[in-house]
Design a protein around this motif. Structure first.
Motif, short mmCIF file in Angstrom:
data_model
loop_
_atom_site.label_atom_id
_atom_site.label_comp_id
_atom_site.label_asym_id
_atom_site.label_seq_id
_atom_site.Cartn_x
_atom_site.Cartn_y
_atom_site.Cartn_z
N THR A 1 -29.17 -52.17 23.98
CA THR A 1 -28.49 -51.69 22.95
C THR A 1 -27.10 -52.58 22.42
O THR A 1 -26.67 -53.43 23.27
CB THR A 1 -27.78 -50.34 23.18
N THR A 2 -27.24 -52.71 21.13
CA THR A 2 -26.18 -53.72 20.67
C THR A 2 -25.03 -52.76 20.47
O THR A 2 -25.06 -51.78 19.75
CB THR A 2 -26.72 -54.39 19.74
N TYR A 3 -23.63 -53.41 20.74
CA TYR A 3 -22.52 -52.63 20.17
C TYR A 3 -21.48 -53.77 19.44
O TYR A 3 -21.47 -54.77 20.05
CB TYR A 3 -21.56 -52.15 21.46
N GLU A 4 -21.28 -53.29 18.14
CA GLU A 4 -20.27 -54.49 17.34
C GLU A 4 -19.04 -53.78 17.19
O GLU A 4 -18.89 -52.44 16.80
CB GLU A 4 -21.21 -54.47 16.30
N GLY A 5 -18.04 -54.67 17.16
CA GLY A 5 -16.73 -54.10 16.68
C GLY A 5 -16.04 -53.69 18.11
O GLY A 5 -16.50 -53.18 19.09
N ARG A 6 -14.70 -53.74 18.04
CA ARG A 6 -13.71 -53.68 19.23
C ARG A 6 -13.83 -52.24 19.90
O ARG A 6 -13.95 -51.96 21.07
CB ARG A 6 -12.17 -53.77 18.77
N GLU A 7 -13.66 -51.23 18.92
CA GLU A 7 -13.94 -49.77 19.34
C GLU A 7 -15.06 -49.42 20.08
O GLU A 7 -15.20 -48.73 21.22
CB GLU A 7 -13.78 -48.72 18.19
N ALA A 8 -16.03 -49.96 19.61
CA ALA A 8 -17.56 -49.60 20.18
C ALA A 8 -17.71 -50.36 21.59
O ALA A 8 -18.20 -49.61 22.41
CB ALA A 8 -18.81 -50.29 19.43
N VAL A 9 -17.18 -51.51 21.53
CA VAL A 9 -17.28 -52.11 22.83
C VAL A 9 -16.32 -51.47 23.94
O VAL A 9 -16.72 -51.36 25.25
CB VAL A 9 -16.82 -53.86 22.74
N LEU A 10 -15.18 -51.21 23.63
CA LEU A 10 -14.27 -50.46 24.53
C LEU A 10 -14.93 -49.18 24.74
O LEU A 10 -14.80 -48.74 26.18
CB LEU A 10 -12.73 -50.22 23.87
N ASP A 11 -15.44 -48.33 24.05
CA ASP A 11 -15.89 -47.12 24.40
C ASP A 11 -17.17 -47.41 25.38
O ASP A 11 -17.30 -46.49 26.44
CB ASP A 11 -16.35 -46.46 23.20
N TRP A 12 -17.85 -48.55 25.32
CA TRP A 12 -18.91 -48.68 26.31
C TRP A 12 -18.59 -49.16 27.45
O TRP A 12 -18.64 -48.43 28.66
CB TRP A 12 -19.94 -49.81 25.61
N LEU A 13 -17.30 -49.86 27.48
CA LEU A 13 -16.89 -50.24 28.71
C LEU A 13 -16.17 -49.24 29.66
O LEU A 13 -16.39 -49.04 30.61
CB LEU A 13 -15.60 -51.52 28.47
N GLU A 14 -15.62 -48.51 28.84
CA GLU A 14 -14.64 -47.25 29.58
C GLU A 14 -16.05 -46.28 30.18
O GLU A 14 -15.64 -45.69 31.01
CB GLU A 14 -13.66 -46.69 28.50
N GLY A 15 -16.97 -46.04 29.49
CA GLY A 15 -17.93 -45.25 29.77
C GLY A 15 -18.97 -45.81 31.11
O GLY A 15 -19.33 -45.19 31.76
N THR A 16 -18.98 -47.10 31.12
CA THR A 16 -19.95 -47.83 32.11
C THR A 16 -18.94 -48.34 33.30
O THR A 16 -19.68 -48.39 34.48
CB THR A 16 -20.59 -48.74 31.37
N TRP A 17 -17.77 -48.55 33.09
CA TRP A 17 -17.01 -49.27 34.09
C TRP A 17 -16.97 -48.42 35.42
O TRP A 17 -17.28 -49.02 36.56
CB TRP A 17 -15.62 -49.38 33.68
N PRO A 18 -17.00 -47.09 35.55
CA PRO A 18 -16.83 -46.46 36.61
C PRO A 18 -18.14 -46.18 37.58
O PRO A 18 -18.13 -46.01 38.78
CB PRO A 18 -16.40 -44.86 36.17
N GLN A 19 -19.21 -46.57 36.80
CA GLN A 19 -20.52 -46.50 37.40
C GLN A 19 -21.08 -48.04 37.81
O GLN A 19 -21.96 -48.13 38.59
CB GLN A 19 -21.59 -45.93 36.16
N THR A 20 -20.40 -49.13 37.62
CA THR A 20 -20.77 -50.20 37.78
C THR A 20 -20.11 -50.63 39.41
O THR A 20 -18.93 -50.66 39.71
CB THR A 20 -20.07 -51.33 36.86
#
Length: 65
Positions: A9-28
């Protein structure tokens, strides 16, 4: 940025990348990236960049991957 638990999946823009990081970081699981050979270039179609990296992670059962 490509990601979405690394499904392409591709994420573009600061907010989209930050949302992805916040959602995936705890599971990594614990991991590290070794980066090198970073290149940037400009051309008629705009600017671009590339880097090589080695990703080292740990499986949930503590095995190295």
């Amino acid at each position: 940025m490509r990601g979405g638990r690394f499904d392409g999946t591709t994420y573009e823009g600061r907010e989209a990348v930050l949302d992805w990081l916040e959602g995936t970081w705890p599971q990594t699981p614990p991991c590290i990236h070794f980066t090198g050979n970073f290149r940037t270039w400009s051309g008629a179609s705009g600017e671009a960049g590339s880097t090589d990296y080695l990703f080292v992670g740990r499986q949930p059962d503590a095995r190295s991957s």
